[in-house]
Write a protein that holds these residues in place. Structure first.
Motif, mmCIF file in Angstrom:
data_model
loop_
_atom_site.group_PDB
_atom_site.id
_atom_site.type_symbol
_atom_site.label_atom_id
_atom_site.label_comp_id
_atom_site.label_asym_id
_atom_site.label_seq_id
_atom_site.Cartn_x
_atom_site.Cartn_y
_atom_site.Cartn_z
ATOM 1 N N VAL A 30 1.353 -22.125 13.114
ATOM 2 C CA VAL A 30 2.366 -21.117 12.776
ATOM 3 C C VAL A 30 2.904 -21.374 11.370
ATOM 4 O O VAL A 30 3.079 -20.450 10.572
ATOM 5 N N LEU A 31 3.158 -22.631 11.054
ATOM 6 C CA LEU A 31 3.682 -22.995 9.733
ATOM 7 C C LEU A 31 2.724 -22.575 8.625
ATOM 8 O O LEU A 31 3.141 -22.008 7.614
ATOM 9 N N ALA A 32 1.429 -22.833 8.815
ATOM 10 C CA ALA A 32 0.424 -22.461 7.815
ATOM 11 C C ALA A 32 0.413 -20.955 7.600
ATOM 12 O O ALA A 32 0.246 -20.477 6.467
ATOM 13 N N THR A 33 0.592 -20.201 8.669
ATOM 14 C CA THR A 33 0.597 -18.742 8.565
ATOM 15 C C THR A 33 1.855 -18.238 7.861
ATOM 16 O O THR A 33 1.781 -17.389 6.964
ATOM 17 N N GLN A 34 3.004 -18.750 8.252
ATOM 18 C CA GLN A 34 4.258 -18.311 7.651
ATOM 19 C C GLN A 34 4.293 -18.585 6.150
ATOM 20 O O GLN A 34 4.910 -17.843 5.388
ATOM 21 N N ASN A 35 3.606 -19.624 5.727
ATOM 22 C CA ASN A 35 3.592 -20.001 4.325
ATOM 23 C C ASN A 35 2.772 -19.027 3.476
ATOM 24 O O ASN A 35 2.816 -19.082 2.249
ATOM 25 N N GLN A 36 2.021 -18.152 4.131
ATOM 26 C CA GLN A 36 1.090 -17.281 3.421
ATOM 27 C C GLN A 36 1.573 -15.843 3.269
ATOM 28 O O GLN A 36 0.920 -15.054 2.601
ATOM 29 N N VAL A 37 2.664 -15.466 3.927
ATOM 30 C CA VAL A 37 3.010 -14.043 3.981
ATOM 31 C C VAL A 37 4.271 -13.716 3.204
ATOM 32 O O VAL A 37 5.112 -14.573 2.944
ATOM 33 N N ALA A 38 4.367 -12.445 2.834
ATOM 34 C CA ALA A 38 5.577 -11.936 2.197
ATOM 35 C C ALA A 38 6.682 -11.816 3.247
ATOM 36 O O ALA A 38 6.402 -11.714 4.446
ATOM 37 N N PRO A 39 7.949 -11.828 2.811
ATOM 38 C CA PRO A 39 9.065 -11.824 3.767
ATOM 39 C C PRO A 39 9.026 -10.684 4.775
ATOM 40 O O PRO A 39 9.326 -10.882 5.953
ATOM 41 N N GLN A 40 8.649 -9.478 4.338
ATOM 42 C CA GLN A 40 8.692 -8.344 5.256
ATOM 43 C C GLN A 40 7.650 -8.434 6.362
ATOM 44 O O GLN A 40 7.733 -7.702 7.349
ATOM 45 N N ASP A 41 6.668 -9.324 6.213
ATOM 46 C CA ASP A 41 5.630 -9.479 7.231
ATOM 47 C C ASP A 41 5.796 -10.754 8.047
ATOM 48 O O ASP A 41 4.934 -11.081 8.868
ATOM 49 N N LEU A 42 6.886 -11.474 7.834
ATOM 50 C CA LEU A 42 7.052 -12.777 8.469
ATOM 51 C C LEU A 42 7.009 -12.678 9.996
ATOM 52 O O LEU A 42 6.295 -13.423 10.666
ATOM 53 N N GLY A 43 7.776 -11.747 10.554
ATOM 54 C CA GLY A 43 7.823 -11.604 12.014
ATOM 55 C C GLY A 43 6.484 -11.231 12.597
ATOM 56 O O GLY A 43 6.019 -11.819 13.577
ATOM 57 N N ALA A 44 5.825 -10.247 11.990
ATOM 58 C CA ALA A 44 4.530 -9.790 12.497
ATOM 59 C C ALA A 44 3.494 -10.899 12.424
ATOM 60 O O ALA A 44 2.727 -11.121 13.363
ATOM 61 N N ALA A 45 3.450 -11.624 11.300
ATOM 62 C CA ALA A 45 2.453 -12.683 11.134
ATOM 63 C C ALA A 45 2.692 -13.831 12.111
ATOM 64 O O ALA A 45 1.745 -14.359 12.708
ATOM 65 N N SER A 46 3.954 -14.223 12.281
ATOM 66 C CA SER A 46 4.269 -15.311 13.208
ATOM 67 C C SER A 46 3.897 -14.937 14.635
ATOM 68 O O SER A 46 3.340 -15.738 15.386
ATOM 69 N N SER A 47 4.208 -13.696 15.002
ATOM 70 C CA SER A 47 3.937 -13.275 16.373
ATOM 71 C C SER A 47 2.453 -13.094 16.630
ATOM 72 O O SER A 47 2.004 -13.219 17.768
#
Length: 574
Positions: free
Chosen positions: A409-426
């Motif tokens: 999850v951490l690796a993914t969150q580090n890659q996305v723009a703020p507006q996509d944080l929730g979608a990418a984490s989920s």
């Protein structure tokens, strides 16, 4: 002087002691201290504890629950699968909603849904009613599981997030071991009964609601929103149909049959419709452009296979200790402590070290190797294997899961723009839950077939006595009562369950190997030291680094830092 924030709130001066500021507001605010972060996370961690507790507390009580409600083996499977199914299907929706609405309000809503499902589940008068309540519980738990990571990302930079992800992993570990233990004690206590397995989490959830209201303060972006209900429907339908097929195949119909073709084909068609809907939606529940990022794609696939390993361990160990070794529900929980201890240590230690060094890939790769080794070794166990051997194997499995689960999850969150944080984490959480749901269903069906076969083989070796015993108390997938069996027959059944559960771990090992291979190909990108995961994307006071698209940040070499010198100084703060 106090200033007004874009969300209509009031920001106090940065120097006011002890004030939990609007987290993620930008560099204008002083960074939160460790104490302030822990205060804000207290209610969230308590809510997460409740969510995991509800998922594990019934594992040791299920044989008695199903017997009391006059359910079948199919009911036994669906009590577990229904909650996983609901959690899996709801996770992407919760993630998308967190990008559109107040995260705090959504966390509280998921807690309320969980409490409602738990109270009614404790009042269940039939297996069908219990399964329906487990669906409601699963929706709430899905929200808590997805939102916990998202809220953390909204408050804490990726570089510092490792240590706090470790606390989340530790909470997961305590709830995972505490659930079966507590469930076993409640089941073994005559004046309580299994219904208290559902009631016991309610007070914790209510306390979590109160604590969240007082400690969690996040800015809210007020804008016109459009929820992708069509996408939510089609992804839920596709996953549901797939899991129904996996659960019923091999029991109600053959794996190779027209029912299989219809269900698998239907699931593929629904999945295709989902992709089409997402490609045209203005606010897609799962932005397909995320998968252009190699790290997100690989992390999602790795999570799918990690989920198979993680959930198979927590679900099938209780059956092994109770039915292959004749332990009580309470002791079967105690005996799984080595696995949970490994998870606790690795998630906490890896989080602390990642915060100090900024490097995370080595932990992912090592975790994949340990999970594969642990499952492979567990595949060799039998009903009479010395316990210390099994304890070592479980420890390896726990260490590996702890290293992989949070860091993907951490690796993914580090890659996305703020507006996509929730979608990418989920998305990552969704694939992990999907792997768990499919794994539990498919491996459970395999185990039932294997146990039946091993019982027949064992009875045949007993000669006339075995023929008279017939199915050995396992006809129709029924859970045998070992205490009522004569010694020779009991040994046959224990041996069958020991061998059958071992086969499950052996089948799960290749999934862990795939997760290991996928983790090798994930590119290590330096963890950002700025808050890239806030809801304030595009706001004047949002840090510039937080608005860098994933594609632009993907080529930052490992070990590099982003942000101002002050950010670098913050990395080592306690």
């Amino acid at each position: 002087m106090a200033t007004t924030t874009p969300d209509g709130g009031v920001r106090e001066p940065a120097g006011r002691p002890g004030h939990a500021r609007h987290h993620g507001a930008g560099t204008a605010d002083a960074p939160m201290t460790h104490r302030q972060i822990m205060e804000a996370l207290s209610g969230l961690l308590l809510g997460m504890f409740v969510a995991i507790l509800s998922s594990t507390i019934v594992s040791n009580a299920l044989p008695e629950i199903i017997a009391d409600l006059h359910g079948s083996q199919s009911s036994y499977t669906w009590v577990v699968t229904a909650a996983l199914l609901a959690m899996t299907a709801a996770t992407p929706l919760w993630g998308k909603l967190s990008d559109l609405f107040s995260k705090k309000l959504l966390v509280q809503a998921s807690l309320v849904i969980y409490v409602a499902g738990s109270v009614v589940a404790g009042l269940s008068q039939s297996a069908g009613m219990l399964i329906a309540c487990r669906v409601v519980q699963g929706i709430g738990v899905g929200g808590l599981s997805a939102l916990a990571q998202i809220v953390m990302a909204a408050m804490i930079s990726p570089r510092e997030r490792g240590r706090y992800s470790g606390y989340l992993g530790a909470t997961f570990a305590v709830a995972t071991v505490g659930g079966p233990l507590l469930g076993g004690v409640i089941t073994d206590t005559s004046w309580l009964g299994w219904r208290w397995c559902f009631y016991v989490g309610v007070p914790f959830a209510v306390i979590a609601l109160v604590v969240l209201q007082k400690t969690l303060k996040l800015p809210v972006v007020k804008r016109d929103v459009k929820v992708d209900w069509a996408g939510a429907f089609f992804i839920s339908a596709a996953v549901s149909l797939l899991l129904i097929w996996v659960t019923l195949a091999g029991d109600n119909y053959d794996w190779i049959s027209w029912q299989t073709g219809a269900m698998v084909g239907g699931s593929v068609v629904l999945g295709g419709i989902f992709v089409l809907v997402e490609s045209r939606a203005s606010e897609p529940i799962v932005p397909l452009r995320l998968f252009r990022n190699k790290t997100i794609t690989l992390a999602s696939l790795a999570s799918l296979f990690v989920g198979i390993a993680m959930f198979s361990g927590t679900v099938f160990f209780s059956q092994y200790f109770q039915l292959a070794r004749g332990e009580s529900p309470t002791m079967s929980g105690v005996l799984t402590i080595p696995m949970i201890g490994g998870l606790f240590v690795s998630s906490t230690v890896s989080g602390q070290i990642i915060t100090k060094t900024g490097r995370w890939k080595a932990w992912l790769v090592a975790g994949g190797a340990l999970v594969t080794a642990g499952l492979g070794l567990l595949g060799t166990m039998r009903y009479d294997t010395p316990y210390w051997h099994i304890a070592v194997y479980m420890t390896l499995l726990g260490l590996g899961i702890g290293m992989m689960m949070q860091n993907l999850v951490l690796a993914t969150q580090n890659q996305v723009a703020p507006q996509d944080l929730g979608a990418a984490s989920s998305v990552v959480t969704f694939f992990r839950s999907l792997g768990g749901a499919v794994g539990v269903s498919a491996l459970g069906a395999v185990m039932a077939n294997r146990v039946t076969r091993y019982v027949k083989d064992g009875l045949a070796e007993l000669g006339p006595e075995g023929a008279a015993a017939s199915h050995g108390g396992t006809a129709g997938g029924a859970i045998p009562d070992l205490d009522k069996m004569p010694p020779p027959l009991r040994e046959v059944v224990e041996s069958a369950y020991g061998h059958g559960v071992a086969d499950i771990f052996l089948f799960a090992a290749p999934a862990a190997l795939i997760a290991f291979i996928l983790s090798v190909f994930i590119k290590e990108v330096a963890l950002k030291t700025t808050l890239g995961g806030t809801e304030r994307a595009g706001m004047p006071d949002t840090p510039a680094a937080a608005r860098v698209p994933a594609a632009e940040s993907a080529d930052v070499p490992a070990g590099a830092t982003s942000g101002s010198p002050a950010d670098g100084a913050r990395d080592g703060r306690g």
